[in-house]
Design a protein around this motif. Structure first.
Motif, short mmCIF file in Angstrom:
data_model
loop_
_atom_site.label_atom_id
_atom_site.label_comp_id
_atom_site.label_asym_id
_atom_site.label_seq_id
_atom_site.Cartn_x
_atom_site.Cartn_y
_atom_site.Cartn_z
N ALA A 250 0.86 -1.18 0.00
CA ALA A 250 0.00 0.00 0.00
C ALA A 250 0.89 1.23 0.00
N LEU A 251 0.44 2.29 -0.68
CA LEU A 251 1.20 3.54 -0.76
C LEU A 251 0.20 4.68 -0.68
N PHE A 252 0.50 5.70 0.15
CA PHE A 252 -0.51 6.71 0.43
C PHE A 252 0.16 8.01 0.87
N THR A 253 -0.42 9.13 0.45
CA THR A 253 0.03 10.44 0.89
C THR A 253 -1.04 11.06 1.78
N SER B 24 0.63 -8.20 6.27
CA SER B 24 0.81 -7.05 5.37
C SER B 24 -0.10 -5.90 5.77
N ILE B 25 0.23 -4.72 5.26
CA ILE B 25 -0.65 -3.56 5.31
C ILE B 25 -1.45 -3.55 4.02
N THR B 26 -2.76 -3.54 4.11
CA THR B 26 -3.60 -3.68 2.91
C THR B 26 -4.19 -2.37 2.42
N ALA B 27 -4.27 -1.34 3.28
CA ALA B 27 -4.87 -0.08 2.83
C ALA B 27 -4.52 1.04 3.80
N PHE B 28 -4.46 2.26 3.26
CA PHE B 28 -4.34 3.47 4.07
C PHE B 28 -5.53 4.38 3.78
N PHE C 179 -5.21 6.25 8.86
CA PHE C 179 -5.60 4.88 9.20
C PHE C 179 -4.80 3.89 8.37
N ALA C 180 -4.53 2.74 8.99
CA ALA C 180 -3.87 1.63 8.30
C ALA C 180 -4.64 0.36 8.61
N ALA C 181 -4.97 -0.40 7.55
CA ALA C 181 -5.61 -1.70 7.72
C ALA C 181 -4.57 -2.79 7.53
N ALA C 182 -4.59 -3.78 8.41
CA ALA C 182 -3.58 -4.84 8.39
C ALA C 182 -4.22 -6.19 8.12
N SER C 183 -3.43 -7.05 7.50
CA SER C 183 -3.83 -8.43 7.26
C SER C 183 -2.84 -9.34 7.99
N PRO C 184 -3.33 -10.41 8.67
CA PRO C 184 -4.68 -10.94 8.64
C PRO C 184 -5.69 -10.02 9.34
N ALA C 185 -6.96 -10.32 9.11
CA ALA C 185 -8.02 -9.44 9.60
C ALA C 185 -7.97 -9.23 11.10
N ILE D 156 -9.57 -5.85 5.20
CA ILE D 156 -10.01 -4.52 4.81
C ILE D 156 -9.10 -4.04 3.68
N THR D 157 -9.68 -3.71 2.53
CA THR D 157 -8.85 -3.35 1.38
C THR D 157 -9.13 -1.94 0.87
N GLY D 158 -9.94 -1.16 1.58
CA GLY D 158 -10.19 0.20 1.12
C GLY D 158 -10.81 1.08 2.18
N PHE D 159 -10.48 2.38 2.13
CA PHE D 159 -11.09 3.39 2.98
C PHE D 159 -11.65 4.50 2.09
N ALA D 160 -12.66 5.21 2.61
CA ALA D 160 -13.20 6.37 1.88
C ALA D 160 -13.92 7.28 2.85
N THR D 161 -13.71 8.57 2.70
CA THR D 161 -14.51 9.57 3.41
C THR D 161 -15.61 10.02 2.47
N CYS D 162 -16.85 9.97 2.95
CA CYS D 162 -17.98 10.26 2.07
C CYS D 162 -19.14 10.81 2.89
#
Length: 705
Positions: A363-366, A429-433, A447-453, A486-492
């Protein structure tokens, strides 16, 4: 032809556009004959944007009918921002069908002459005809000589909507009828020679490679099978064969007369189909007008001080960083690299090389933090977050690990381990930021989501006393079910969401945050049906892709990929809608036989509520070696694909764009687009979209204004 301006006889003569509830320009002459007139209706709301135009051509067996038939149709289209025109034309026996088509072309020419005056978008003009009118507009869309005689061309027509006619091939429909110049009925209506019949036979006028307008062909439920067999289907086949964008709709439970009576009503299926078709045509035309030539950045192997770097097959990732991009990639030597690309200089610079012990790049995130953990404002501080993937090893304890970089220290990334080490021999692994400002505390959180769940979701913020470091929580805010990554985050809509293949979750903000289930995807009927269709080996192994905040029917919604489809979920109840099947779309748009399709990354090109446009990177597993996706001898595909999602208040339109990403400078070809970003060059007049391939080839093109 009489060339008058559209302002001649305004029915609302004393009102300006902005004052009138509805502007009606009635009985505007476009010729000398009393029947050579049209009406024009304009939306009451005047905006700075040009509006599309619909031109109605009535039916009546070529010898009756009136433009007033469109009166009841106008309101729905006006409410959707269209301008609406309806025209009369001369009848048989005063003129033949050829003269009628000439009339329609002359009326269209005068409407286009007044396009600037009344804010009509000349690139979005559609002609809709019913019965005899359907035949006449179909002639106009296939025989360019009528347009050329009026000073126009096929370029002036976006689409034709043909509402139920059986006259696409006059020669076949009048087979056995002799020519007669003296009252020969239908034969004389269409001319007195075979050449004249063919001149007004749309089927006979379609030309391969010609720039014909798009066609929507509609047939009523009572259209005779003989017409479908000899007229409708052959015409559609000819359109398809010539490469004309075209579609067919059978109006079930609608008679020939009832079809037009109900056309223009809010819940009429034919009307909905026509609007969706027009919006798709408009989106494609808009895309084709862009400066859409993709250019390849120099190979990442060039312009660096390191030795040549063979690229492996692991996904590469892209994130905006400072005035360019950060890119992670995995080499065949087992090492993962972080490099930086400067669009202004069009060159790469070396970054970091990581050891084989852990592989950054999952995962890569700014993130840019503007408030501390107490919600107090601070100077904007950017962080580059790099997630790692660690393979399982016997007797080894591993914790999910990430690295952070700041502009002030680009050489020594800070390594962070989340939670307690996992002792089982399992990949970690880290799956999402993601990033979100807590609506209660005001803190900017990462936020960082990690695997395993079971490792869960961790949150971080900056401490009031040190703004240069992210401080991570000791315990996860949320842990998922077994095997649920968890493979995705979104503010909405002011809320923060997380997604997995099993569920969508919503964060309840505050000093003691909680996570609740927005939508249980495991039990949703539409999702379950998609899962059943997925087939082996993807069933049960699917991940949710490219969770994104978009709009659906004018409202904020979560958009994501799952089980070969694009889905959306409303933010209140989590109701899921299947928007499109990616495998079907790949077949119709690109001729690709696809076994499995997934969304990789998303980038917003246009965030206007009325016409949001988002592009997604696509990853395909092909099921047909003879497909149009080109490949190297080793089987590596050299074409990347992007999915465009155009969200309108009433419909959502999709299209797929192919990118040739092999190029002479590309290190290796690739198939999946794993990174997307829109870049606004400082002091530049135009933005550009960048697409990164799985094997680190980077392409870009300007975004049209």
């Amino acid at each position: 032809m009489l060339r008058s301006t559209l302002a001649l006889t305004c029915a609302v003569s004393s009102l300006t556009l902005a004052q009138a509830e509805e502007v009606r320009l009635k009985n505007q002459p476009y010729g000398e004959d009393v029947r050579q007139q049209f009406d024009l209706y304009l939306p009451d709301e005047v905006s700075g944007e040009k509006r599309p135009l619909i031109v109605f051509v009535h039916g009546g067996s070529w010898q009756s009918g009136d433009k007033r038939q469109a009166w009841t149709k106008r309101r729905l289209f006006l409410d959707r921002g269209f301008a609406v025109a309806s025209l009369n034309y001369r009848f048989w026996p005063d003129v033949t069908a050829q003269g009628m088509v000439e009339d329609i072309a002359a009326a269209l020419s005068q409407l286009i002459d007044g396009a600037d005056q009344f804010g009509i978008d000349e690139d979005r003009i559609v002609m809709i005809g019913h019965s005899a009118g359907a035949h006449l507009v179909s002639v106009l869309g296939t025989n360019e000589r009528y347009l050329e005689a009026a000073g126009l061309s096929f370029d002036d027509l976006a689409a034709i909507v043909s509402l139920d006619t059986g006259r696409y091939d006059i020669e076949t429909s009048l087979e056995g009828v002799s020519f007669s110049p003296f009252g020969g009925g239908d034969s004389a209506l269409f001319g007195n020679s075979l050449d004249e019949w063919r001149d007004v036979s749309p089927l006979r006028r379609v030309v391969d490679g010609e720039n014909h307008p798009a066609f929507l062909v509609v047939a009523a439920a009572d259209r005779p099978e003989s017409d479908l067999r000899t007229q409708v289907r052959p015409f559609l086949s000819r359109l398809f064969g010539a490469g004309v964008q075209s579609d067919f709709y059978r109006a079930e439970r609608r008679s020939h007369v009832g079809l037009f009576q109900r056309f223009g009503r809010e819940n009429d299926p034919t009307t909905k189909t026509a609007i969706a078709f027009m919006e798709d045509v408009f989106a494609r035309r808009q895309a084709s007008k862009r400066e859409d030539t993709w250019s390849l950045a120099p190979s990442v192997m060039k312009g660096t001080s390191a030795a040549p770097r063979p690229l492996g097959t692991a996904d590469s990732l892209l994130a905006p960083w400072q005035e360019g991009f950060a890119v992670t990639r995995s080499g065949e030597d087992g090492l993962t690299r972080l490099d930086f690309y400067d669009p202004a200089q069009n060159q790469w610079t070396d970054g970091l090389i990581f050891s084989d012990d852990d592989r950054p790049g999952s995962a890569l995130f700014t993130a840019t933090v503007e408030t501390d953990r107490r919600g107090a404002p601070i100077a904007a501080t950017p962080f580059l977050l790099i997630g790692t993937s660690q393979e399982s090893r016997p007797l080894a304890s591993r914790a999910p690990r990430l690295y952070t970089l700041t502009p002030s220290d680009m050489t020594a990334p800070e390594a962070i381990e989340l939670g307690t080490p996992i002792k089982r021999p399992i990949d970690v692994s880290i799956t999402a930021f993601g990033q979100h400002r807590d609506s209660v505390t005001g803190a900017d959180l990462v936020f960082a989501a990690a695997s395993p769940a079971s490792a869960g979701i961790y949150a971080a913020g900056v401490a009031p006393q040190d703004h240069r470091r992210l401080v991570w929580s000791d315990q996860p805010e949320f842990t998922g079910r077994p095997l649920e990554d968890i493979t995705g985050f979104a503010t909405c809509g002011g809320h923060f969401f997380a997604g997995s293949a099993n569920a969508l979750y919503r964060r309840i903000d505050g000093p003691r945050p909680q996570w609740t289930v927005l939508s249980n995807l495991r039990v949703d009927p539409a999702v379950r049906q998609l899962a059943r269709r997925a087939g082996f080996p993807w069933r049960g192994m699917e991940t949710l892709g490219a969770l994104h905040c978009g709009t659906a029917k004018g409202q904020p919604a979560l958009v994501f990929g799952l089980h070969n489809a694009v889905l959306s979920a409303d933010l209140e109840r989590g109701r899921v809608t299947v928007e499109t099947d990616l495998r079907d779309l790949a077949l119709t748009d690109q001729g690709l036989a696809v076994l499995h399709a997934s969304l990789e990354r998303a980038a917003t090109l246009n965030q206007q509520t009325e016409q949001e446009e988002v592009v997604f990177g696509l990853s395909f597993t092909l099921g047909d070696a003879a497909s149009t996706m080109s490949a190297d001898p080793d089987g590596s595909p050299s074409t990347g694909y992007l999915l465009s999602r155009h969200a309108h208040p009433t419909e959502t339109v999709f299209s797929i764009e192919a990118i040739d990403l092999k190029g002479k400078d590309a290190a290796t070809p690739f198939g999946a687009v794993t990174g997307l970003a829109v870049h606004h060059q400082p002091r530049a007049a135009q933005a550009a979209i960048f697409a990164l391939g799985r094997n680190a080839a980077l392409a870009h093109r300007p975004l049209g204004r």
